[in-house]
Motif scaffolding. Structure first.
Motif, short mmCIF file in Angstrom:
data_model
loop_
_atom_site.label_atom_id
_atom_site.label_comp_id
_atom_site.label_asym_id
_atom_site.label_seq_id
_atom_site.Cartn_x
_atom_site.Cartn_y
_atom_site.Cartn_z
N LEU A 340 0.80 -1.23 0.00
CA LEU A 340 0.00 0.00 0.00
C LEU A 340 0.83 1.27 0.00
CD1 LEU A 340 -2.65 1.53 0.20
CD2 LEU A 340 -2.69 1.05 2.65
N PRO A 341 1.78 1.46 0.91
CA PRO A 341 2.53 2.72 0.89
C PRO A 341 3.39 2.89 -0.35
CG PRO A 341 3.47 1.20 2.49
CD PRO A 341 2.19 0.61 2.05
N ARG A 342 3.80 1.80 -0.99
CA ARG A 342 4.61 1.93 -2.20
C ARG A 342 3.78 2.38 -3.39
NH1 ARG A 342 6.93 -0.71 1.49
NH2 ARG A 342 9.20 -0.99 1.58
N ILE A 343 2.53 1.96 -3.45
CA ILE A 343 1.64 2.46 -4.50
C ILE A 343 1.34 3.94 -4.28
CG2 ILE A 343 -0.65 2.21 -5.51
CD1 ILE A 343 -0.44 -0.79 -4.69
N VAL A 344 1.07 4.29 -3.03
CA VAL A 344 0.85 5.71 -2.70
C VAL A 344 2.10 6.52 -3.03
CG1 VAL A 344 0.39 7.32 -0.82
CG2 VAL A 344 -0.83 5.14 -0.92
N TYR A 345 3.27 5.96 -2.70
CA TYR A 345 4.54 6.63 -3.00
C TYR A 345 4.71 6.84 -4.50
CZ TYR A 345 9.52 6.58 -4.22
OH TYR A 345 10.74 6.84 -4.80
N ALA A 346 4.38 5.82 -5.30
CA ALA A 346 4.52 5.94 -6.76
C ALA A 346 3.62 7.04 -7.31
CB ALA A 346 4.21 4.61 -7.43
N MET A 347 2.39 7.11 -6.84
CA MET A 347 1.46 8.14 -7.30
C MET A 347 1.92 9.52 -6.85
SD MET A 347 -2.14 6.13 -6.60
CE MET A 347 -3.15 7.44 -7.27
N ALA A 348 2.40 9.62 -5.62
CA ALA A 348 2.89 10.91 -5.13
C ALA A 348 4.16 11.32 -5.86
CB ALA A 348 3.13 10.83 -3.63
N GLU A 349 5.01 10.36 -6.18
CA GLU A 349 6.24 10.65 -6.90
C GLU A 349 5.96 11.21 -8.29
OE1 GLU A 349 10.45 10.69 -7.47
OE2 GLU A 349 9.21 10.50 -5.68
N ASP A 350 4.85 10.77 -8.90
CA ASP A 350 4.44 11.27 -10.21
C ASP A 350 3.64 12.56 -10.12
OD1 ASP A 350 5.67 9.17 -11.52
OD2 ASP A 350 3.90 7.90 -11.44
N GLY A 351 3.37 13.03 -8.91
CA GLY A 351 2.63 14.28 -8.74
C GLY A 351 1.13 14.13 -8.73
N LEU A 352 0.61 12.90 -8.83
CA LEU A 352 -0.84 12.70 -8.89
C LEU A 352 -1.47 12.62 -7.51
CD1 LEU A 352 -1.17 10.13 -11.81
CD2 LEU A 352 -1.07 12.62 -11.89
N PHE A 353 -0.65 12.47 -6.48
CA PHE A 353 -1.15 12.40 -5.11
C PHE A 353 -0.30 13.33 -4.26
CE2 PHE A 353 -2.74 9.75 -1.40
CZ PHE A 353 -4.07 10.05 -1.61
N PHE A 354 -0.69 13.57 -3.04
CA PHE A 354 -0.06 14.58 -2.21
C PHE A 354 1.43 14.29 -2.02
CE2 PHE A 354 -4.53 14.12 -0.81
CZ PHE A 354 -5.00 15.31 -1.33
N SER A 355 2.23 15.32 -2.22
CA SER A 355 3.68 15.15 -2.27
C SER A 355 4.28 14.70 -0.95
CB SER A 355 4.34 16.47 -2.70
OG SER A 355 4.02 17.51 -1.77
N ILE A 356 3.57 14.88 0.16
CA ILE A 356 4.12 14.46 1.45
C ILE A 356 4.36 12.95 1.49
CG2 ILE A 356 1.83 14.16 2.49
CD1 ILE A 356 2.99 15.15 5.11
N PHE A 357 3.60 12.20 0.67
CA PHE A 357 3.74 10.74 0.66
C PHE A 357 4.88 10.28 -0.24
CE2 PHE A 357 -0.95 11.24 1.47
CZ PHE A 357 -0.85 10.94 2.83
N ALA A 358 5.54 11.20 -0.95
CA ALA A 358 6.66 10.83 -1.81
C ALA A 358 8.00 10.87 -1.07
CB ALA A 358 6.72 11.76 -3.03
N ARG A 359 7.99 11.28 0.18
CA ARG A 359 9.23 11.39 0.94
C ARG A 359 9.68 10.01 1.42
NH1 ARG A 359 7.34 16.52 4.73
NH2 ARG A 359 6.94 17.98 3.00
N VAL A 360 10.96 9.71 1.18
CA VAL A 360 11.55 8.44 1.58
C VAL A 360 12.53 8.69 2.72
CG1 VAL A 360 13.00 6.51 0.81
CG2 VAL A 360 11.28 7.48 -0.73
N ASN A 361 12.43 7.90 3.76
CA ASN A 361 13.34 8.04 4.89
C ASN A 361 14.76 7.73 4.44
OD1 ASN A 361 14.88 6.88 7.36
ND2 ASN A 361 13.13 7.93 8.27
#
Length: 658
Positions: A340-361
């Motif tokens: 789940l978080p990796r799919i959210v991350y992929a969408m956020a990384e592409d700009g289609l979802f909120f950018s806060i979820f594209a941050r990687v520790n």
């Protein structure tokens, strides 16, 4: 040729934005995540994602309420449909080793808005999957203590009687999800180690169930006195297949993990095949054992296997099964919280979802924000929703994702490779046009040379064009189409005809009450449309790639997957479709409110490219080169200049004219 009125221009631009494709990087192995997973890791992750609550809960639920002992056939049908879809996932996972699963596959082949909607549904699919497994986990643990946890919650905390909600808040299910999210946030290796431990215990318990269960088997439980093998008929078997699909959804965790695999080109297909084979075998054998041990009418839907051993007098065996089932469901929880978080991350990384979820520790190399936020949301769902309602809603999102991935395989297989290097002109040949007084434009000088050479040598057509053996018969009808254009139209026709055919089969006689002649005519029309679409796709040249795994028998395999998935979707209830429609509407609101404005593909379209070159053939036969830099929309280009091509090139063109 008619032109679109000026008022249509905004609509055309909107359609272009909705259907833009994702541009992949040249280095497909580059990632901000950590590549550390082996083939064994992916295989155990796939097995852990599939063999969980589906084995310990759905076997009893579907057998008692939907299919009877014929739940075995339901699992076989669901396994076949999953196998077709698994082939498609394996090809994409090996070819595009990026996280995002069905979302990413749709984005690179179909279009942005469709990819977002698929990703939006996959997010819900994983949330529901994790919540349903957590409730099953809680129910099994509660059964060991004779439902003491449920009784205490209803008596001393609260209970409610609201439609579609559980009768009481499941605090235990919510708590296990919060704890699991905490462990997942430590990194992919910690998740993999935990999955190994729980998977080995689960497989050991499954072996115990099969050996001891067959010793206690009573064939009389399949007799006519108990209702027979298929008391609900074929309709019950097919309806059970739609629900049993939930059991196999876990294999897509392998494709979601491809960005963290060491060698995804080999590991993803091998892990997918082995894990799906092991899971299907386990489901069929355990279903056989369960329905032979006790009559199917008396099964406990919440803890069927453990209760069966208790009722046969082997209480200690029931405890072993309950403990093993908890370990198996732990693996499914880990896989859902992993995907789940990796799919959210992929969408956020592409700009289609909120950018806060594209941050990687930077230390653990995982998207911690996505893990914690969606872990809490999943825990909230497990707290209030009922297991049966969650499972039914899960199937439709999974089937839709499988359908789009299968369609994407066909589109991408017959789509010419696109080169996206900066500062270079495209070398894709355009169709040969008849001479006209207007200047002819080519993307590069090599385009013109390639077209002349092809005219001379009559080379076979490339990817997405008609096969040479079919050119004499179909070239007049389809020869003028762009490469891949006919295939894309046929894929759309394939989906529409599949939906129409399944609607007629499922609702034609009962709900629609069609006359026999009308029912037969519609079946013939839609069947012919489906077959003709497959045939027209087949007569085109596919890509030949020997470096990574490819789905066999394209377009037949993905075409069959589309038809099977659509048919199973038609078996779902009306309420499930209503919930699905509401979720899609919410997704469209998010996309048009945020995604379309922050899409990185949209930003990339506005950025200037280095240089672009066009070669114009004048009516006199001379060749003129136009070189200009491409500026963002609205800016004035002041760098265009014209260069007369070499004398040799002009002479060659003039000679060709004569």
């Amino acid at each position: 040729m008619a032109t679109c009125p000026r008022g249509c221009a905004p609509a055309v631009r909107l359609c272009q934005r909705l259907n833009r494709l994702k541009t992949l990087d040249d280095d497909m192995m580059a990632t901000s995540l950590k590549r550390c997973l082996s083939t064994l890791d992916l295989t155990l992750m796939g097995v852990g994602g599939m063999v969980g609550s589906g084995l310990y809960v759905l076997t009893g639920t579907v057998a008692k309420d939907t299919a009877g002992p014929a739940v075995i056939i339901s699992f076989l049908f669901a396994g076949i449909a999953s196998l077709l879809a698994a082939f498609c996932y394996a090809e994409f996972g090996a070819r595009i080793p990026k996280t995002g699963s069905a979302y990413m596959f749709t984005y690179v082949s179909v279009g942005e808005v469709w990819a977002f909607l698929i990703g939006w549904n996959v997010i819900l699919e994983n949330m529901i999957g994790g919540a349903a497994v957590a409730r099953a986990w809680s129910g099994y643990l509660d059964s060991i203590f004779n439902h003491a946890i449920q009784n205490f919650t209803e008596t001393h905390i609260m209970q409610w009687h609201v439609p579609f909600l559980a009768h009481y808040p499941d605090l235990l299910a919510a708590g296990i999800l919060v704890v699991a999210s905490f462990f997942i946030s430590f990194g992919v290796q910690v998740s993999s180690y935990l999955n190994h431990i729980f998977s080995l215990i689960s497989m050991g318990v499954i072996v115990f169930i099969l050996v001891f269960g067959f010793m206690l088997a009573e064939p009389a439980n399949w007799s006519q006195e108990q209702g027979g093998f298929a008391p609900f008929g074929m309709s019950g078997i097919l309806a059970g297949s739609a629900t049993c699909f939930y059991a196999f959804v876990g294999f897509d965790v392998i494709a979601s993990s491809s960005e963290e695999a060491k060698n995804p080109q080999k590991a993803v297909p091998i892990a997918t095949a082995i894990s799906l084979a092991l899971a299907a075998t386990a489901y069929v054998l355990v279903s056989t054992v369960l329905t032979l041990m006790v009559p199917w009418r008396t099964l406990d839907p919440n803890s069927a296997l453990a209760d069966a051993f208790f009722r046969r007098g082997y209480s200690w065996a029931g405890v072993v099964v309950a403990v093993g089932s908890i370990c198996a469901m732990n693996t499914v929880l880990l896989c859902n919280l992993f995907s789940l978080p990796r799919i959210v991350y992929a969408m956020a990384e592409d700009g289609l979802f909120f950018s806060i979820f594209a941050r990687v520790n930077p230390i653990t190399k995982v998207p911690v924000n996505a893990i914690l936020v969606f872990g809490i949301l999943m825990a909230t769902m497990a707290l209030i929703f009922d297991l049966e309602a969650l499972v039914q809603f899960l199937s439709i999102g999974t089937l839709l994702a499988y359908t789009f991935v299968a369609a994407s395989v066909i589109v991408l297989r017959f789509q010419p490779e696109k080169t996206s290097g900066k500062g270079t002109a495209s070398t894709t040949p355009n169709p040969i046009a008849e001479p006209s007084p207007e200047p002819k434009q080519y993307e590069s000088f090599s385009d013109k040379l390639q077209l002349v050479e092809r005219q001379k040598s009559k080379e076979p057509r490339g990817v997405g064009q008609l096969k040479a053996c079919w050119e004499p018969y179909l070239d007049r009808l389809l020869g003028d189409c762009e490469p891949g254009e006919v295939v894309a139209f046929c894929v759309l026709t394939l989906i529409v005809s599949s939906v129409s055919l399944c609607v007629v089969l499922e609702f034609g006689n009962k709900q629609l009450q069609l006359p026999v002649w009308s029912f037969t005519m519609l079946l013939v029309i839609f069947s012919l449309a489906y077959i003709v679409s497959l045939a027209l796709i087949w007569v085109h040249e596919p890509q030949k790639n020997n470096k990574t795994f490819q789905v066999p028998l394209v377009p037949l395999t993905p075409g069959a997957s589309i038809l099977f998935n659509v048919f199973l979707m038609m078996k779902l209830s009306l309420l499930t479709w209503i919930r699905f429609t509401v979720w899609i509407a919410i997704g469209l609101f998010v996309y048009f409110g945020y995604g379309i404005w922050h899409s990185k593909e949209g930003i990339r379209e506005l950025q200037p490219k280095d240089m672009a070159a066009r070669y114009v053939v004048l009516p006199s036969g001379s060749l003129v080169e136009t070189v200009q830099s491409i500026q963002p929309e609205g800016q004035v280009d002041s760098s265009a200049h014209h260069i007369t091509a070499s004398t040799a090139s002009t002479a060659e063109e003039n000679t060709g004219k004569r």
